[in-house]
Design an enzyme around this catalytic site. Structure first.
Site, PDB file in Angstrom:
ATOM      1  N   HIS A  29     -40.395  -2.978 -25.277  1.00 54.63           N
ATOM      2  CA  HIS A  29     -39.628  -2.481 -26.430  1.00 54.63           C
ATOM      3  C   HIS A  29     -39.972  -3.297 -27.670  1.00 54.63           C
ATOM      4  O   HIS A  29     -40.189  -4.507 -27.604  1.00 54.63           O
ATOM      5  CB  HIS A  29     -38.125  -2.477 -26.159  1.00 54.63           C
ATOM      6  CG  HIS A  29     -37.505  -3.818 -25.926  1.00 54.63           C
ATOM      7  ND1 HIS A  29     -37.145  -4.674 -26.953  1.00 54.63           N
ATOM      8  CD2 HIS A  29     -37.136  -4.458 -24.791  1.00 54.63           C
ATOM      9  CE1 HIS A  29     -36.592  -5.758 -26.459  1.00 54.63           C
ATOM     10  NE2 HIS A  29     -36.583  -5.661 -25.141  1.00 54.63           N
ATOM     11  N   ASP A  81     -38.028  -3.428 -30.552  1.00 55.67           N
ATOM     12  CA  ASP A  81     -36.905  -3.915 -31.354  1.00 55.67           C
ATOM     13  C   ASP A  81     -36.404  -5.259 -30.845  1.00 55.67           C
ATOM     14  O   ASP A  81     -36.635  -5.639 -29.688  1.00 55.67           O
ATOM     15  CB  ASP A  81     -35.763  -2.895 -31.381  1.00 55.67           C
ATOM     16  CG  ASP A  81     -35.192  -2.583 -29.998  1.00 55.67           C
ATOM     17  OD1 ASP A  81     -35.990  -2.453 -29.041  1.00 55.67           O
ATOM     18  OD2 ASP A  81     -33.961  -2.460 -29.868  1.00 55.67           O
ATOM     19  N   ASP A  91     -38.366 -12.035 -25.983  1.00 58.28           N
ATOM     20  CA  ASP A  91     -37.786 -10.718 -25.676  1.00 58.28           C
ATOM     21  C   ASP A  91     -38.105  -9.723 -26.784  1.00 58.28           C
ATOM     22  O   ASP A  91     -37.326  -9.572 -27.719  1.00 58.28           O
ATOM     23  CB  ASP A  91     -36.272 -10.879 -25.510  1.00 58.28           C
ATOM     24  CG  ASP A  91     -35.566  -9.611 -25.097  1.00 58.28           C
ATOM     25  OD1 ASP A  91     -36.238  -8.699 -24.597  1.00 58.28           O
ATOM     26  OD2 ASP A  91     -34.339  -9.532 -25.275  1.00 58.28           O
ATOM     27  N   GLU A  95     -34.289  -0.285 -27.609  1.00 57.94           N
ATOM     28  CA  GLU A  95     -33.880  -0.716 -26.271  1.00 57.94           C
ATOM     29  C   GLU A  95     -32.633  -1.572 -26.348  1.00 57.94           C
ATOM     30  O   GLU A  95     -31.754  -1.490 -25.480  1.00 57.94           O
ATOM     31  CB  GLU A  95     -35.020  -1.504 -25.605  1.00 57.94           C
ATOM     32  CG  GLU A  95     -34.794  -1.851 -24.149  1.00 57.94           C
ATOM     33  CD  GLU A  95     -34.064  -3.174 -23.906  1.00 57.94           C
ATOM     34  OE1 GLU A  95     -33.714  -3.462 -22.754  1.00 57.94           O
ATOM     35  OE2 GLU A  95     -33.850  -3.923 -24.890  1.00 57.94           O
ATOM     36  N   GLU A  96     -32.539  -2.407 -27.393  1.00 56.71           N
ATOM     37  CA  GLU A  96     -31.449  -3.372 -27.493  1.00 56.71           C
ATOM     38  C   GLU A  96     -30.102  -2.727 -27.794  1.00 56.71           C
ATOM     39  O   GLU A  96     -29.081  -3.406 -27.779  1.00 56.71           O
ATOM     40  CB  GLU A  96     -31.777  -4.428 -28.558  1.00 56.71           C
ATOM     41  CG  GLU A  96     -32.993  -5.306 -28.250  1.00 56.71           C
ATOM     42  CD  GLU A  96     -32.744  -6.283 -27.107  1.00 56.71           C
ATOM     43  OE1 GLU A  96     -31.684  -6.200 -26.465  1.00 56.71           O
ATOM     44  OE2 GLU A  96     -33.616  -7.126 -26.856  1.00 56.71           O
ATOM     45  N   GLU A 138     -40.326  -7.327 -19.483  1.00 60.47           N
ATOM     46  CA  GLU A 138     -39.170  -8.140 -19.882  1.00 60.47           C
ATOM     47  C   GLU A 138     -39.337  -9.559 -19.323  1.00 60.47           C
ATOM     48  O   GLU A 138     -39.990  -9.751 -18.289  1.00 60.47           O
ATOM     49  CB  GLU A 138     -37.881  -7.527 -19.339  1.00 60.47           C
ATOM     50  CG  GLU A 138     -37.465  -6.229 -19.995  1.00 60.47           C
ATOM     51  CD  GLU A 138     -36.705  -6.431 -21.304  1.00 60.47           C
ATOM     52  OE1 GLU A 138     -36.590  -7.583 -21.763  1.00 60.47           O
ATOM     53  OE2 GLU A 138     -36.231  -5.426 -21.856  1.00 60.47           O
ATOM     54  N   HIS A 147     -32.142 -13.547 -27.087  1.00 61.46           N
ATOM     55  CA  HIS A 147     -30.970 -13.292 -27.935  1.00 61.46           C
ATOM     56  C   HIS A 147     -30.378 -14.569 -28.535  1.00 61.46           C
ATOM     57  O   HIS A 147     -29.374 -14.487 -29.248  1.00 61.46           O
ATOM     58  CB  HIS A 147     -29.865 -12.537 -27.164  1.00 61.46           C
ATOM     59  CG  HIS A 147     -30.296 -11.193 -26.661  1.00 61.46           C
ATOM     60  ND1 HIS A 147     -29.402 -10.278 -26.135  1.00 61.46           N
ATOM     61  CD2 HIS A 147     -31.505 -10.600 -26.581  1.00 61.46           C
ATOM     62  CE1 HIS A 147     -30.050  -9.192 -25.768  1.00 61.46           C
ATOM     63  NE2 HIS A 147     -31.337  -9.371 -26.025  1.00 61.46           N
TER      64      HIS A 147
END
Length: 385
Positions: free
Chosen positions: A71, A73, A103, A135-136, A163, A359
């Site tokens: 992903h 984003d 990530d 995705e997030e 991931e 994150h």
């Protein structure tokens, strides 16, 4: 810089926080592919401000290929205490810092750095790049890409989602159902509580029930070995309501999520909450005003993933990593893997970096993890000749 680090530096500089467009990154990847004569297909969101990219490299296009999925984003940096510029990659010691380094722009960079190697390998089995948006915020964007894939006469043989797993093999993850609730009360002066319906109090009662349900599941299960924690979880994480203390609040909003074991549907749990509200709270509210109530909205909903331990894609990843015979892992966070698996594409999760860094402020990926990812893709290429 080696090609992976150079590309990753470029990708981190593109602010693809989910609230923004990801087109700068898609255009960057597409340019690298175009320069080498590789066509790519885009599937857009409704506003055409975001897109998924799908491309086939090498091999016979009529043969089922291996999807490398990531992903584009990233999560916001708002309110986080960064020691470096989150959108300017910086190598300090053996780590590369920047939002998305772990990530999961690190994996995308590894893939893009291997375009020439894939094209020069004269593969018997093609490799597909699948880079998604949003995705997030609930694995939203990839759905359009998968819808297009399943229309094809030849389906992919398998999917590897990069991931961050510290280059371990992961075969299962939990699903998630997230709900947003708006409670409609009735305002009144706080000295006349009997004339109002306190939306904050009603929301609090619903949240208390959700919390008690979470405690019951933690105590009674069902349980599944390998997950941490080994059961479905439920929690309320956001609440807003009221204006000033001397007005009975007429509105309140809260959000809660269910992260379910792959075999444990979240729908009965949500229906249990809704039933509690309908049977225990709504009558009290309607006794004062028929205009009061609860309105539910789904904010995200994606399935869990549960690839069989003896599936060929698990064996492929384990063999490439020299991890044959080691039990593949399970994780409690979500990925797009459940969507690929639901579409009938066997899926494994394996990528550079640790989920512990995802994150967080000062997110980083270890250079050794990028190197391990490079070796993994190089060995995959060699295995598909």
């Amino acid at each position: 810089m080696n090609p992976t680090t150079r590309i990753l530096t470029d990708l981190i500089a593109l602010d693809t926080t989910s609230r923004n467009s990801n087109m700068a990154l898609i255009d960057y990847a597409r340019s690298l592919l175009d320069d080498r004569g590789v066509e790519s297909e885009l599937t857009f969101d409704a506003g055409r401000t975001k897109a998924n990219l799908f491309a086939t490299l090498g091999g016979d296009v009529d043969k089922p290929g291996i999807v490398l999925s990531g992903h584009t984003d990233v999560v916001p940096v708002d309110g986080q205490a960064w020691r470096t510029d989150p959108f300017a990659a910086e190598v300090i010691g053996d780590k590369l810092y920047g939002r998305g380094s772990c990530d999961m722009k690190g994996f995308i960079a590894v893939c893009l750095a291997h375009i020439d190697a894939i094209l020069n390998a004269k593969l018997a089995t093609p490799i597909h790049f699948a880079f998604s948006y949003d995705e997030e915020v609930g694995c939203v964007g990839v759905a359009g890409l998968i819808d297009e894939l399943i229309k094809r006469e030849v389906q992919p043989r398998a999917c590897i989602i990069g991931e961050p797993t510290s280059m371990g093999v992961v075969r299962a993850h939990k699903g998630m159902l997230s709900k947003r609730c708006r409670v409609r009360g009735k305002a009144s002066h706080s000295s006349l509580t009997h004339q109002g319906v306190n939306a904050v109090a009603m929301a609090a009662r619903a949240i208390a029930y959700i919390d008690s349900m979470a405690e019951r599941i933690a105590r009674e299960g069902p349980f599944e070995h390998g997950f941490e924690p080994p059961h479905t979880t439920v929690h309320a994480g956001v609440i807003h309501g009221g204006t000033v203390n001397n007005i009975i609040p007429h509105t309140c909003e809260f959000e809660f999520e269910i992260r379910n074991l792959p075999a444990h549907s979240p729908l009965p749990l949500f229906e249990e909450v809704a039933r509690y509200v309908e049977e225990n709270l709504i009558p009290k509210m309607h006794a004062v005003s028929a205009d009061t109530g609860f309105d539910w909205e789904t904010s995200s909903d994606y399935p869990g993933m549960n690839t069989a331990a003896d599936d060929a894609v698990i064996a492929l990843a384990a063999d490439l990593l020299g991890a044959a015979g080691i039990e593949p892992g399970k994780v409690s966070y979500g990925t797009e893997g459940g969507r690929f698996q639901t579409a009938g594409i066997p899926t494994v999760i394996c990528g550079p970096g640790s989920i512990e860094q995802a994150h967080r402020p000062n997110e980083y990926v270890e250079l050794s993890q990028l190197a391990a990812g490079e070796k993994f893709i190089s060995d995959l290429i060699a295995s598909l000749r």
